[in-house]
Enzyme design. Structure first.
Site: not given
Length: 320
Positions: A53, A208
């Protein structure tokens, strides 16, 4: 804040996990630290990142935050990942014993810590045998450099392979699986989540909100700059526009924010330990926190099921 054990382990983690994918890439170090502080003060005790990341920047930002002290490191369940390469050298990347060892040492340096609580395999490596992977992971556990091992983006049969091999070695094996799972993408229900439940793994649901697509993307009230029309949202929206419209209309009828409903739905799934949220601002984080006490009644859940029907269990979903 509520806490659950991560799978069959004794490790207690918060119902929301702070994902650090944006750190150093979208969110500045200063704003990232503000998010970390806000999450920590709200009781979120798990932070998830990966060595790749921001090409290591996310881990470095978290490490700088830990260095501020005040029990930051002691309170946080730290999760990072291994798999990605930083160069085109032949042994950089994947899950060889050599790369696992080198990547763990590099992550520890960037994170400014002596151990990683949950070390996750970011992807399956079909070229490396499980015996080699577990040899490397068990050594790191013995050395105290990692405490638990998790998988991410693994198929159900990969989880079964890994656990059976670990059982033969008399080791704990996988503590968790981190998979893509949300209202709009429920493929994990077929085999990944059943495999995780069968082997006692915790389930951490990444994306999500499906890259922001479930966060009110079609609403005229949304500020143009806040609409997520890139990445996963951009790819998925054309084929799901009618569903998203029906979803946003349903949320509006009940005066509920789409992003909070999407998170509440994931939290409502009994197999899920926690969704991994990736807020870019404190406002996004506060919205996520508001999803925790949100209860969706049976009638509302049935309406969601009609808009976003699940695939059904395997093999019945594709066989008689």
């Amino acid at each position: 804040m509520e806490y659950l054990h991560l799978g069959r382990t004794g490790l207690a983690v918060s119902r929301l996990v702070l994902g650090a994918w944006n750190f150093g890439k979208v969110t500045t170090p200063h704003d990232s630290h503000t998010l970390l502080d806000t999450a920590w003060q709200a009781g979120i005790n798990m932070v998830d990142t990966a060595d790749r990341y921001g090409h290591g920047a996310s881990e470095e930002i978290i490490g700088t935050w830990f260095s501020q002290g005040g029990r930051r490191r002691e309170d946080i369940v730290l999760a990072t990942k291994v798999f990605g390469a930083f160069s085109d050298r032949p042994n950089d990347g994947r899950l060889s014993a050599r790369h696992i060892r080198q990547a763990a040492e590099a992550s520890l340096r960037r994170l400014r810590t002596d151990h990683i609580d949950l070390y996750q395999m970011h992807h399956v490596d079909r070229a490396t045998p499980w015996e080699e992977i577990w040899q490397a992971m068990d050594l790191l556990v013995t050395q105290g450099k990692i405490l638990y091992v998790g998988s991410s983006n693994h198929a159900g049969w990969h989880i079964a392979q890994g656990q059976e091999n670990a059982h033969r070695r008399r080791s704990l094996g996988l503590a968790s699986e981190q998979c893509l799972y949300n209202l709009a993408e429920r493929t994990a229900e077929q085999e990944i989540i059943p495999a995780a439940r069968a082997y006692g793994l915790g389930v951490l649901a990444w994306s999500p909100l499906h890259g922001g697509m479930l966060g009110g993307i079609l609403s005229p009230k949304a500020e143009p700059g806040k609409r997520r029309r890139e990445g996963r949202s951009l790819l998925s929206l054309p084929g799901k526009r009618a569903q998203i419209r029906a979803y946003e209309d349903l949320c509006a009828t009940h005066d509920m924010a789409p992003s909070e409903v999407a998170l509440a739905w994931v939290l409502n799934r009994t197999a899920v330990t926690a969704p991994v949220i990736g807020p870019r601002t404190t406002e996004h984080l506060q919205s996520a926190l508001r999803s925790l006490p949100l209860r969706l009644d049976t009638d509302f859940l049935e309406k969601l099921e009609k808009i976003f029907p699940g695939p059904g269990p395997a093999p019945e979903s594709f066989a008689w």
